[in-house]
Write a protein that holds these residues in place. Structure first.
Motif, PDB file in Angstrom:
ATOM      1  N   MET A  62      -6.286  -0.204  13.005  1.00  0.00           N
ATOM      2  CA  MET A  62      -5.153  -0.374  12.103  1.00  0.00           C
ATOM      3  C   MET A  62      -4.861  -1.831  11.757  1.00  0.00           C
ATOM      4  O   MET A  62      -3.871  -2.138  11.083  1.00  0.00           O
ATOM      5  CB  MET A  62      -3.894   0.259  12.718  1.00  0.00           C
ATOM      6  N   ALA A  63      -5.718  -2.738  12.178  1.00  0.00           N
ATOM      7  CA  ALA A  63      -5.449  -4.169  11.978  1.00  0.00           C
ATOM      8  C   ALA A  63      -5.420  -4.577  10.513  1.00  0.00           C
ATOM      9  O   ALA A  63      -4.818  -5.599  10.162  1.00  0.00           O
ATOM     10  CB  ALA A  63      -6.483  -5.005  12.732  1.00  0.00           C
ATOM     11  N   ASP A  64      -6.069  -3.808   9.633  1.00  0.00           N
ATOM     12  CA  ASP A  64      -6.121  -4.180   8.210  1.00  0.00           C
ATOM     13  C   ASP A  64      -5.142  -3.390   7.347  1.00  0.00           C
ATOM     14  O   ASP A  64      -5.294  -3.330   6.123  1.00  0.00           O
ATOM     15  CB  ASP A  64      -7.542  -4.011   7.667  1.00  0.00           C
ATOM     16  N   THR A  65      -4.131  -2.792   7.958  1.00  0.00           N
ATOM     17  CA  THR A  65      -3.169  -1.997   7.195  1.00  0.00           C
ATOM     18  C   THR A  65      -2.530  -2.809   6.071  1.00  0.00           C
ATOM     19  O   THR A  65      -2.353  -2.316   4.950  1.00  0.00           O
ATOM     20  CB  THR A  65      -2.086  -1.425   8.124  1.00  0.00           C
ATOM     21  N   GLY A  66      -2.187  -4.065   6.347  1.00  0.00           N
ATOM     22  CA  GLY A  66      -1.581  -4.913   5.322  1.00  0.00           C
ATOM     23  C   GLY A  66      -2.482  -5.089   4.115  1.00  0.00           C
ATOM     24  O   GLY A  66      -2.014  -5.087   2.957  1.00  0.00           O
ATOM     25  N   GLU A  67      -3.789  -5.234   4.341  1.00  0.00           N
ATOM     26  CA  GLU A  67      -4.736  -5.379   3.233  1.00  0.00           C
ATOM     27  C   GLU A  67      -4.802  -4.109   2.391  1.00  0.00           C
ATOM     28  O   GLU A  67      -4.884  -4.175   1.155  1.00  0.00           O
ATOM     29  CB  GLU A  67      -6.126  -5.715   3.775  1.00  0.00           C
ATOM     30  N   LEU A  68      -4.764  -2.966   3.044  1.00  0.00           N
ATOM     31  CA  LEU A  68      -4.806  -1.711   2.307  1.00  0.00           C
ATOM     32  C   LEU A  68      -3.541  -1.510   1.476  1.00  0.00           C
ATOM     33  O   LEU A  68      -3.602  -1.024   0.339  1.00  0.00           O
ATOM     34  CB  LEU A  68      -4.993  -0.544   3.281  1.00  0.00           C
ATOM     35  N   ILE A  69      -2.408  -1.878   2.035  1.00  0.00           N
ATOM     36  CA  ILE A  69      -1.160  -1.778   1.271  1.00  0.00           C
ATOM     37  C   ILE A  69      -1.245  -2.638   0.016  1.00  0.00           C
ATOM     38  O   ILE A  69      -0.895  -2.190  -1.087  1.00  0.00           O
ATOM     39  CB  ILE A  69       0.037  -2.206   2.137  1.00  0.00           C
ATOM     40  N   ALA A  70      -1.727  -3.849   0.170  1.00  0.00           N
ATOM     41  CA  ALA A  70      -1.840  -4.757  -0.976  1.00  0.00           C
ATOM     42  C   ALA A  70      -2.747  -4.179  -2.051  1.00  0.00           C
ATOM     43  O   ALA A  70      -2.506  -4.367  -3.252  1.00  0.00           O
ATOM     44  CB  ALA A  70      -2.354  -6.112  -0.505  1.00  0.00           C
TER      45      ALA A  70
END
Length: 310
Positions: A62-70
């Motif tokens: 889940m470390a890249d959740t912020g990138e997916l949101i963007a």
């Protein structure tokens, strides 16, 4: 004879990008996740649990959740949510533009300690802080996921009274804040009649304006679709599912995949229930997800020849 009348519509909450992806041990490339989510959106998915803000040491996936949101933040028709276990996670979700925070508490004391490393009462205290934070941010929503509502891998069957104790305190903390409550069958061991009993009793005790009901199930015992249908006919207006049946709680030994979105969609279409999702396109997304390395899928419909799926 009384006929069972299906509802006009049901909201499907696609959870493969969170509950599904987190079950895969080795981190997936963000680009691969993005392509899977794009396929889900193309199929008509409008509610999407895109990830979680948890410790990357606990769940590196889940470390890249912020990138997916963007990558998907500019879709006005897409309702994105993110799961959080505490105030810190909620703060991060809001900072990344999430306006629907999914706060998780397990009804079972043992599972809550295994899942978020603290007692149920400590989670409820932090829920109060999250609620106060959401009151300060215009346009936010709260979704409360109550884990192990029917069964716990450590404590066995969970009675509705145990759910009622936690839910009652959560509703008191919300005090008028609109909230969607999801009763979660974390282990997939619930039966349809147990689901109906819990929804009926809890809605009788807690139904109020601004409180919506949802169901999150797994298909460990083959009851996923049946449980979802019983939940819908006893008050749930939203149901969680994962395309291809991807998933399985890492803190519930033996729990297999989530209820497959395509299996649930097929059942709902049989009753003329509107979801806004195109089944052939969803099956294409399911194929893409099933091809991810390391995933555990549990879809029935994907095994049926496509020419027989209408």
């Amino acid at each position: 004879m009384t006929l069972l009348t299906p509802p006009a519509s049901v909201e499907i909450v696609e959870v493969a990008p969170r509950d599904g992806f987190q079950s895969i041990r080795d981190p997936l490339p963000t680009a691969d996740k993005q392509r899977c989510i794009e396929a889900l959106v193309d199929a008509g998915i409008t509610r999407l649990e895109i990830g979680s803000f948890v410790s990357p040491r606990a769940i590196p996936q889940m470390a890249d959740t912020g990138e997916l949101i963007a990558a998907f933040a500019d879709r006005p028709s897409l309702r994105l949510s993110a799961l959080v276990p505490n105030l810190k996670g909620a703060e991060l979700a809001l900072e990344h533009g999430i306006r629907e925070v999914v706060y998780v508490i397990s009804v079972s004391e043992s599972h809550n300690r295994g899942n978020v490393r603290r007692s149920v009462d400590e989670s409820l205290e932090d829920l109060g802080r999250v609620i106060e934070r959401l009151r300060q941010t215009e346009g936010t929503r709260l979704r409360l996921d109550l884990g192990t509502c029917f069964d716990c891998p450590y404590e066995a069957t969970i009675g509705w009274q145990q759910v009622d104790r936690v839910l009652g305190q959560a509703i008191h903390l919300a005090d008028g804040l609109p909230m969607e409550v999801a009763l979660c069958d974390t282990t997939g061991r619930a039966t349809p009649y147990q689901v109906a009993d819990h929804f009926t009793r809890l809605r009788e005790r807690h139904a109020r304006e601004g409180l919506a009901w949802a169901f999150h199930g797994h298909d460990t015992f083959g009851m996923g679709v049946a449980n979802a249908l019983f939940a819908i006919h006893h008050g749930a207006t939203a149901v969680d599912s994962a395309c291809a049946g991807l998933g399985g709680c890492p803190f519930a030994p033996g729990a297999t995949g989530n209820t497959a979105t395509e299996d649930l969609l097929y059942a709902l279409q049989g009753g003329g229930v509107a979801t806004g999702i195109d089944l052939p396109s969803l099956l294409e997304a399911a194929d893409r997800i099933a091809a991810l390395p390391g995933g555990q899928t549990a879809s029935h419909l994907r095994q049926v020849p496509r020419e027989r799926v209408s």
